[in-house]
Design a protein around this motif. Structure first.
Motif: not given
Length: 191
Positions: A29, A32, A48, A50, A54-55, A59-60, A87-88, A103
């Motif tokens: 990942y 960010e 954060v 990403d 996507g996530i 994954d989180i 989080t994303s 993306r």
């Protein structure tokens, strides 16, 4: 007098970034952003992440576990309590890096131009140097009846912009109108 057990926000975020970036990258990942904010008597540590595909919530959850273990095993946060949030990025994240534009392929965006003005359109392709956007060309004419026929919608033209030509882009939220088939179908019917 400054509390030495509680490093400043910027220093804490920089230290957390150094601590977390290798593990996040190793997991596949992109890190960010790391933000540390006061939240009552505690601090909120917001991480954060990403990825190109996507996530997911799974994954989180895995990254939250990894992040928590790394924080517990270090003294980066000092002795003060904190709340961890992994989080994303939201839809309102500005498009500033090549990976953000990549993306956003297929999404409607608005971006200022560094030479002035702005563009609106759908991202078609993006790489490390440029972004291709189907730009909405504003129609000129008087009234809805200009041209004598029914309009087929906005006209678009494909343009390629170097990343240096674009400012901080923003994805536009689109609400999909329901199709006639969806209106007559019962919500209980399978897709």
């Amino acid at each position: 007098m400054r509390d030495t057990a509680r490093p400043g926000r910027d220093a804490a975020a920089a230290a957390l970034t150094r601590l977390l970036a290798p593990a996040v990258t190793e997991a596949g990942y992109d890190l960010e952003e790391v933000d540390v904010r006061p939240a009552g008597r505690r601090r909120l540590v917001r991480v954060v992440v990403d990825a190109d595909g996507g996530i997911s919530l799974d994954d989180i959850a895995r990254l939250s576990e990894t992040t928590s273990e790394l924080l517990d095993g270090s003294d980066v946060m000092g002795s003060s309590p904190y709340v961890l949030e992994v989080t994303s990025p939201g839809v309102d994240r500005p498009l500033t890096e090549p990976r953000h534009w990549r993306r956003a392929v297929g999404r409607l965006v608005v971006a200022p131009l560094t030479e002035g003005g702005q563009i609106e359109g759908r991202v078609v392709a993006a790489d490390d140097e440029a972004v291709e956007i189907d730009v909405v060309r504003k129609r000129r004419g008087k009234g809805a009846g200009a041209g004598g026929g029914k309009s087929a919608g906005p006209e678009t033209v494909r343009r390629r912009f170097g990343l240096g030509e674009l400012g901080r882009g923003r994805v536009q939220v689109e609400f999909k109108p329901s199709s006639p088939a969806e209106e007559t179908r019962s919500p209980a019917e399978p897709d």
